[in-house]
Motif scaffolding. Sequence first.
Motif, PDB file in Angstrom:
ATOM      1  N   HIS A  21      -9.025  -0.193   3.028  1.00 18.16           N
ATOM      2  CA  HIS A  21      -8.363  -0.527   4.215  1.00 18.16           C
ATOM      3  C   HIS A  21      -9.191  -1.346   5.063  1.00 18.16           C
ATOM      4  CE1 HIS A  21      -5.834   3.376   3.665  1.00 18.16           C
ATOM      5  NE2 HIS A  21      -4.922   2.595   3.909  1.00 18.16           N
ATOM      6  N   ALA A  81       5.825  -1.845   8.166  1.00 16.09           N
ATOM      7  CA  ALA A  81       5.815  -0.552   7.657  1.00 16.09           C
ATOM      8  C   ALA A  81       7.440  -0.268   7.229  1.00 16.09           C
ATOM      9  CB  ALA A  81       5.115   0.449   8.656  1.00 16.09           C
ATOM     10  N   ASP A 141       2.742  -1.576   4.113  1.00 20.61           N
ATOM     11  CA  ASP A 141       2.174  -0.121   4.179  1.00 20.61           C
ATOM     12  C   ASP A 141       3.394   0.618   4.210  1.00 20.61           C
ATOM     13  OD1 ASP A 141       1.000   2.199   4.727  1.00 20.61           O
ATOM     14  OD2 ASP A 141       0.046   1.647   6.432  1.00 20.61           O
ATOM     15  N   MET A 170      -3.804   1.882   7.662  1.00 24.98           N
ATOM     16  CA  MET A 170      -3.847   0.632   7.774  1.00 24.98           C
ATOM     17  C   MET A 170      -4.009  -0.177   9.132  1.00 24.98           C
ATOM     18  SD  MET A 170      -4.676  -2.043   5.771  1.00 24.98           S
ATOM     19  CE  MET A 170      -5.546  -3.152   6.608  1.00 24.98           C
ATOM     20  N   SER A 183       6.271   4.789  10.887  1.00 28.25           N
ATOM     21  CA  SER A 183       4.836   5.126  10.705  1.00 28.25           C
ATOM     22  C   SER A 183       4.560   6.214  11.944  1.00 28.25           C
ATOM     23  CB  SER A 183       3.877   3.870  11.097  1.00 28.25           C
ATOM     24  OG  SER A 183       2.402   4.425  11.331  1.00 28.25           O
ATOM     25  N   LEU A 207       0.918  -1.259   0.116  1.00 26.13           N
ATOM     26  CA  LEU A 207       0.033   0.012   0.090  1.00 26.13           C
ATOM     27  C   LEU A 207       0.925   1.131   0.184  1.00 26.13           C
ATOM     28  CD1 LEU A 207      -2.473  -1.148   2.829  1.00 26.13           C
ATOM     29  CD2 LEU A 207      -2.802  -1.770   0.404  1.00 26.13           C
ATOM     30  N   LEU A 223       1.867  -6.708   9.651  1.00 27.53           N
ATOM     31  CA  LEU A 223       1.778  -5.535   9.093  1.00 27.53           C
ATOM     32  C   LEU A 223       2.983  -4.912   8.997  1.00 27.53           C
ATOM     33  CD1 LEU A 223       0.200  -3.035   7.637  1.00 27.53           C
ATOM     34  CD2 LEU A 223      -0.341  -1.980  10.202  1.00 27.53           C
TER      35      LEU A 223
END
Length: 301
Positions: free
Chosen positions: A111, A182, A124, A131, A186, A38, A180
């Motif tokens: 999402h 990242a 992400d 998300m 984040s 994403l 998830l």
Amino acid sequence: MNTILTSDHLVIVRDSFADKLLDLAKEALAADEVIPYLGPGLLGLNCAEPPVPHTPEVVAAALNARAPAPSRIRTNMWSVAQFIEQRRHRRTLQAWMTDIFAAPVSPTLLHAWLARLPLSLIIDSWYDSAMRTALVETGRTDVVEIQGVTRANEIGNIWTKTYDLSGRELDARSGAKTVLYAPHGSSRPSQNFLVADSDYVEVLTEIDIQTPIPDVVKERRITRGFFFLGCRFNDQMLRTYARQIMKRSCGPYCTVMDAETLTRNEARFLAASGITVIDMPLSQAAARLLGTGKAAGCGQD
């Protein structure tokens, strides 16, 4: 014409072929056979003004408004951030990035849909945490988030930190159903930002041998492909990260992008990586994935 093979062997699909590929991607997501990757473009789904920046250029402008950078670097997020770090200190850059991404971002319907799927891995690549919020809103307890962290604030060989959805830091080893990841950090829960050029010096030195990429990501990508949504690859940094995160995965690969806006370097990257371009507006593609028949917009506050 529904399918175009360019001179650089970039495959672009349109119309009925694009619809068919989206239907296949939807099935693959539901079966946990592809990994959604994403990008910040998702924040623009039916939202004229996202509450936080949704391109690196907008972040650069926000930073530049706080500390004017030389004109030659003014539109480059990574260079402007490096300028601020050198002139104002890392703590200032951290505080300004936290402020720029302070506004809560409501997850889009896309999402929310992804959060309910039995996905092993979600990538992400932006700082907004939408998300993560979508996963929190499901009430799931079988999710962890792994975020890239800057080495500027760490002592030792630390590339990432792992959190549960309550924000509690965990041991890196986890048997969570969904991870998830990242890679650039984040805004939540701990304001981890890889954003300045200096943040990436050691990462880019090591990333070719995959050291900064978590083992669980390397394990879960092997039998899966990637589906890029809301991403652009018009900077070498973005292309490098995507290439290394995809490494040793089995495919297939596709992305939703406006083919007419591709830069030459983007087209070369997509062709070399075997990523098929689904040429349609992101809102239209999201609507087909969701089965709504209309543009997929922001979730409810």
